[in-house]
Write a protein that holds these residues in place. Sequence first.
Motif, mmCIF file in Angstrom:
data_model
loop_
_atom_site.group_PDB
_atom_site.id
_atom_site.type_symbol
_atom_site.label_atom_id
_atom_site.label_comp_id
_atom_site.label_asym_id
_atom_site.label_seq_id
_atom_site.Cartn_x
_atom_site.Cartn_y
_atom_site.Cartn_z
ATOM 1 N N ARG A 1 0.584 -1.352 0.080
ATOM 2 C CA ARG A 1 -0.228 -0.201 0.084
ATOM 3 C C ARG A 1 0.759 1.747 -0.073
ATOM 4 O O ARG A 1 0.623 1.904 -0.895
ATOM 5 C CB ARG A 1 -0.785 -0.062 1.423
ATOM 6 N N ARG A 2 1.757 1.565 0.597
ATOM 7 C CA ARG A 2 2.632 2.044 0.801
ATOM 8 C C ARG A 2 3.084 2.817 -0.469
ATOM 9 O O ARG A 2 3.670 3.827 -1.081
ATOM 10 C CB ARG A 2 4.063 2.393 1.680
ATOM 11 N N PHE B 1 0.691 3.899 -2.981
ATOM 12 C CA PHE B 1 0.751 5.136 -2.035
ATOM 13 C C PHE B 1 1.483 6.449 -2.484
ATOM 14 O O PHE B 1 0.763 7.304 -3.445
ATOM 15 C CB PHE B 1 0.327 6.055 -0.675
ATOM 16 N N LEU B 2 2.672 5.517 -3.216
ATOM 17 C CA LEU B 2 3.441 7.154 -3.181
ATOM 18 C C LEU B 2 3.432 7.344 -4.491
ATOM 19 O O LEU B 2 3.555 8.578 -4.983
ATOM 20 C CB LEU B 2 4.945 7.381 -2.390
ATOM 21 N N GLU C 1 -1.157 7.682 -6.269
ATOM 22 C CA GLU C 1 -2.001 8.074 -5.330
ATOM 23 C C GLU C 1 -1.823 9.588 -4.721
ATOM 24 O O GLU C 1 -1.776 10.119 -5.031
ATOM 25 C CB GLU C 1 -2.745 7.621 -3.743
ATOM 26 N N LEU C 2 -0.846 9.951 -4.351
ATOM 27 C CA LEU C 2 0.260 10.892 -4.683
ATOM 28 C C LEU C 2 0.313 12.273 -5.210
ATOM 29 O O LEU C 2 -0.145 12.838 -5.681
ATOM 30 C CB LEU C 2 1.627 10.853 -3.756
ATOM 31 N N PRO C 3 0.438 11.566 -6.557
ATOM 32 C CA PRO C 3 0.576 11.942 -7.703
ATOM 33 C C PRO C 3 -0.550 12.969 -8.198
ATOM 34 O O PRO C 3 -1.004 14.494 -8.303
ATOM 35 C CB PRO C 3 1.845 11.181 -8.251
ATOM 36 N N LEU D 1 -2.865 12.947 -6.201
ATOM 37 C CA LEU D 1 -3.661 14.229 -5.140
ATOM 38 C C LEU D 1 -3.064 14.801 -5.202
ATOM 39 O O LEU D 1 -3.795 16.383 -5.086
ATOM 40 C CB LEU D 1 -3.116 13.717 -3.587
ATOM 41 N N PHE D 2 -1.941 15.002 -5.848
ATOM 42 C CA PHE D 2 -0.716 17.166 -6.612
ATOM 43 C C PHE D 2 -1.772 17.882 -7.010
ATOM 44 O O PHE D 2 -2.169 19.045 -7.154
ATOM 45 C CB PHE D 2 1.077 16.415 -6.088
ATOM 46 N N ARG D 3 -2.234 16.543 -8.156
ATOM 47 C CA ARG D 3 -2.788 17.268 -9.544
ATOM 48 C C ARG D 3 -4.065 17.757 -8.798
ATOM 49 O O ARG D 3 -3.921 19.200 -9.501
ATOM 50 C CB ARG D 3 -2.706 16.508 -10.811
ATOM 51 N N ASN D 4 -5.093 16.885 -8.340
ATOM 52 C CA ASN D 4 -5.989 17.683 -7.930
ATOM 53 C C ASN D 4 -6.389 18.691 -6.798
ATOM 54 O O ASN D 4 -7.009 20.069 -7.118
ATOM 55 C CB ASN D 4 -6.471 16.246 -7.180
ATOM 56 N N MET D 5 -4.768 19.016 -6.197
ATOM 57 C CA MET D 5 -4.926 19.883 -5.077
ATOM 58 C C MET D 5 -4.757 21.496 -5.845
ATOM 59 O O MET D 5 -5.543 22.392 -5.621
ATOM 60 C CB MET D 5 -3.687 20.009 -3.894
ATOM 61 N N GLN D 6 -3.800 20.330 -7.140
ATOM 62 C CA GLN D 6 -3.087 22.253 -7.616
ATOM 63 C C GLN D 6 -5.070 22.318 -8.700
ATOM 64 O O GLN D 6 -5.185 24.016 -8.670
ATOM 65 C CB GLN D 6 -2.279 21.732 -8.870
#
Lengths: 125, 125, 125, 125
Positions: free
Chosen positions: A84-85, A88-89, A92-94, A96-101
């Motif tokens: 999962r880790r 996740f890294l 999911e993280l990329p 997530l970051f794209r969404n945040m932007q």
Amino acid sequence: MEFNDKQAIYLQIVENIYDRILTDEWKGDERVPSVRDLAVELQVNPNTVMRAYDLLQNKEIIVNKRGVGNFLGSDAKSKIITNRRNHFLTHELPLLFRNMQLLGVSIEELSEQFISYSQNNISIQ
Amino acid sequence: MEFNDKQAIYLQIVENIYDRILTDEWKGDERVPSVRDLAVELQVNPNTVMRAYDLLQNKEIIVNKRGVGNFLGSDAKSKIITNRRNHFLTHELPLLFRNMQLLGVSIEELSEQFISYSQNNISIQ
Amino acid sequence: MEFNDKQAIYLQIVENIYDRILTDEWKGDERVPSVRDLAVELQVNPNTVMRAYDLLQNKEIIVNKRGVGNFLGSDAKSKIITNRRNHFLTHELPLLFRNMQLLGVSIEELSEQFISYSQNNISIQ
Amino acid sequence: MEFNDKQAIYLQIVENIYDRILTDEWKGDERVPSVRDLAVELQVNPNTVMRAYDLLQNKEIIVNKRGVGNFLGSDAKSKIITNRRNHFLTHELPLLFRNMQLLGVSIEELSEQFISYSQNNISIQ
DNA sequence: GTGGTCTAGACCACC
DNA sequence: GTGGTCTAGACCACA
């Protein structure tokens, strides 16, 4: 348990089992519930639980002892965490970051939310 | 465009269109590509594009003018942002935080990752 | 079932289903016919029935249980009645009244017709 | 003029013209607006108006004088009234009555509505 | 040219 | 068994 319509039920069950293992609800190398028992608990067709167990057996999260039942693999928990880790890294993280932007959510905003979340959920259940 | 087979193609097209709108590739209240044109571009059957457009019409992201074509709804972009932001804050964040705790990822770690991500992706494309 | 060609078949199927629900031919939260069965009954392509069911799912008149079938939503009937009644009162009645005036049909005339209609159709089927 | 999406625009124009004739906005055997003028007024493609006029010519509601323009047929208004009245009595009324029964709207309720409607719309415009 | 509808037939995942 | 998806190809109304 409530099931979402966007994902196959058996996959949702797999996720649910991962959670149970991560939260030590199922731990050590104990026996896990029989297909039938879990099917009753989750109110689904036993075939559906079977399918989830099948998948977990393939990943060696659980192992079957014929005529006895299914047991947690010895390193089940750490295996799940590692997988999962990684996922996740790298995945999911990329996203997530794209969404945040795109949505204009700053990292500070997120940190604040995290802190308030943590305070309300000191121990994971 | 490459399609994943865990999700219906038409849904992936919808997501792709959301992205095009959020990144201003499609903007204002301009006409969007005809069903046939987009089908050629994406290399899928026109019916599949049609289904995606259908869904977008239901959500009033695009509107049809008979015999002329489909046009972006006036507030398409803001509508998408609002919806996504809500979903993000109420559904994705709690899941994210739970995962971070279960997997032992700290908020500081995540911030660092975010910063290095941002530097490599200064403008969204 | 006979289809008119001024309206899409799948929409006529939707209307027909509304009627079945309003007249309690389909009731409670029972299972509705499978896509294939209804297609045979109505002598249309299964895809066409599917499209009607799709629309009804969007309106939450029917709900799908994966691999099992479609079921009437719990408040399907009342939902239809409410919607129709609203539409009737706000859209159809003004049109009706305007027509009556333009065509010189009095309310008394209409009442008489209604009474004779009612006597010939005591129960709705 | 606003157009509904459920019916072809040219048919909506035809209905609109019927209304203009019934309310004497267009009357006697006067010349009716040219295709182009009406297209500008209604903000539609001239072809679309043309199609509406075509239909009206077929029904002899308007007649064309080559090089001069279109004129109301001598008995246009009475023809429309007769047709509509027949259609109203034989097709619309039964539907109306069925709906009233299904939706639980009584004839008394309808009469009241009619009276209040009439008071607010003494003359038809 | 545009979208919309329908069919026939295939394949799939799921329960 | 169930629904869901996709394709290919046809036909239509509309502007």
